[in-house]
Design an enzyme around this catalytic site. Structure first.
Site, mmCIF file in Angstrom:
data_model
loop_
_atom_site.group_PDB
_atom_site.id
_atom_site.type_symbol
_atom_site.label_atom_id
_atom_site.label_comp_id
_atom_site.label_asym_id
_atom_site.label_seq_id
_atom_site.Cartn_x
_atom_site.Cartn_y
_atom_site.Cartn_z
ATOM 1 C CD GLU A 1 -3.179 0.436 0.289
ATOM 2 O OE1 GLU A 1 -2.677 1.289 -0.462
ATOM 3 O OE2 GLU A 1 -4.403 0.303 0.448
ATOM 4 C CG ASP A 2 -0.951 4.744 -1.534
ATOM 5 O OD1 ASP A 2 -1.678 3.800 -1.131
ATOM 6 O OD2 ASP A 2 -1.436 5.799 -1.966
ATOM 7 C CG ASP B 1 -5.698 8.069 6.845
ATOM 8 O OD1 ASP B 1 -5.556 8.303 8.055
ATOM 9 O OD2 ASP B 1 -6.198 8.895 6.076
ATOM 10 C CG PHE C 1 -4.816 15.287 1.702
ATOM 11 C CD1 PHE C 1 -5.734 14.291 1.995
ATOM 12 C CD2 PHE C 1 -4.420 15.453 0.385
ATOM 13 C CE1 PHE C 1 -6.262 13.483 0.992
ATOM 14 C CE2 PHE C 1 -4.938 14.649 -0.622
ATOM 15 C CZ PHE C 1 -5.864 13.664 -0.325
ATOM 16 N NE ARG D 1 -3.831 8.317 -8.910
ATOM 17 C CZ ARG D 1 -4.458 7.879 -7.826
ATOM 18 N NH1 ARG D 1 -3.762 7.498 -6.771
ATOM 19 N NH2 ARG D 1 -5.773 7.829 -7.774
HETATM 20 C C1 PRP Z 1 -5.963 5.375 -0.329
HETATM 21 C C2 PRP Z 1 -4.757 4.501 -0.118
HETATM 22 C C3 PRP Z 1 -5.287 3.352 0.674
HETATM 23 C C4 PRP Z 1 -6.384 3.975 1.490
HETATM 24 C C5 PRP Z 1 -5.900 4.174 2.888
HETATM 25 O O1 PRP Z 1 -6.639 4.911 -1.436
HETATM 26 O O2 PRP Z 1 -4.196 4.065 -1.324
HETATM 27 O O3 PRP Z 1 -5.814 2.331 -0.148
HETATM 28 O O4 PRP Z 1 -6.702 5.230 0.876
HETATM 29 O O5 PRP Z 1 -6.863 4.788 3.690
HETATM 30 P P1 PRP Z 1 -7.562 4.097 4.946
HETATM 31 O O6 PRP Z 1 -6.490 3.447 5.771
HETATM 32 O O7 PRP Z 1 -8.201 5.274 5.641
HETATM 33 O O8 PRP Z 1 -8.572 3.136 4.440
HETATM 34 P P2 PRP Z 1 -7.760 5.736 -2.230
HETATM 35 O O9 PRP Z 1 -9.108 5.253 -1.843
HETATM 36 O O10 PRP Z 1 -7.480 7.195 -2.113
HETATM 37 O O11 PRP Z 1 -7.581 5.266 -3.728
HETATM 38 P P3 PRP Z 1 -6.311 5.373 -4.690
HETATM 39 O O12 PRP Z 1 -5.292 4.408 -4.167
HETATM 40 O O13 PRP Z 1 -6.841 4.962 -6.013
HETATM 41 O O14 PRP Z 1 -5.823 6.791 -4.673
#
Ligand code: PRP
Length: 180
Positions: free
Chosen positions: A93-94, A97, A147, A160
């Site tokens: 994961e990136d 949160d 953010f 990105r």
């Molecule tokens: C982001 C990120 C994780 C998630 C983390 O994805 O890549 O998957 O949010 O947040 P959390 O721990 O609060 O669940 P996002 O839904 O923004 O989609 P993306 O990866 O396509 O940008």
């Protein structure tokens, strides 16, 4: 926009994480699962820093929509192509949160009976965790509740492609291409 983590610091950290993963998975033929879209740059750098047999697969989920706060709703947009039963799985994961996305994924993928399942995240915002049982096994950087964009992370689909990780500031929201 203010740089929080430089391109160089990211590169060093990715190499460090790849070394740890190499020690743990060299003999295990793991499958690294990239959670799209945010993880695609991290995963591609991480995978290229490892030189042992591994496979890659991708899932696409969404929890944020277009906003800057987690909605708590996880939508599966694309599932894995292959089975993970009896495989050693590393979810990449990136950012971790609230933990809602990974909490959901670990439960869903765990039901497919992998041999093991671990989480590798580049960023972790520990203060925001709502799913208490979720923590990452491999963490690049712990960050404050700001953010952030860049290196795969977006705001409304933009940024990105930044090579560094930056904090999105109030004035950035006035940028012309972000207007509705
Ligand atoms: C982001 C990120 C994780 C998630 C983390 O994805 O890549 O998957 O949010 O947040 P959390 O721990 O609060 O669940 P996002 O839904 O923004 O989609 P993306 O990866 O396509 O940008």
């Amino acid at each position: 926009m203010k740089t929080l983590i430089s391109e160089f610091a990211i590169k060093e950290k990715v190499e460090e994480l790849a070394q740890q993963l190499s020690i743990d998975y060299k003999q295990k033929n793991p499958v690294l699962i990239g959670v799209l879209k945010g993880s695609f740059i991290f995963l591609s750098d991480l995978a290229r820093a490892m030189d042992f047999p591994l496979q890659l697969d991708f899932m696409s989920v969404s929890s944020y929509g277009d906003d800057t706060k987690s909605s708590g709703i996880v939508r599966i947009i694309k599932d894995l192509d292959d089975t993970i039963t009896d495989r050693h799985v590393v979810i990449v994961e990136d950012i971790l949160d609230t933990g809602l996305t990974l909490g959901y994924l670990v439960e869903m993928l765990g039901a497919r009976k992998p041999a093991s399942i671990r989480i590798c995240t580049l960023l972790s915002k520990n203060h925001n965790r709502k799913t208490v049982h979720i923590s990452a096994d491999y963490v690049g950087f712990e960050i404050e509740d700001k953010f952030v964009v860049g290196y795969g992370l977006d705001y409304r689909g933009y940024f990105r492609n930044l090579p560094n990780i930056a904090e999105l500031e109030e004035e950035d929201l006035a940028l012309g291409f972000l207007a509705d």
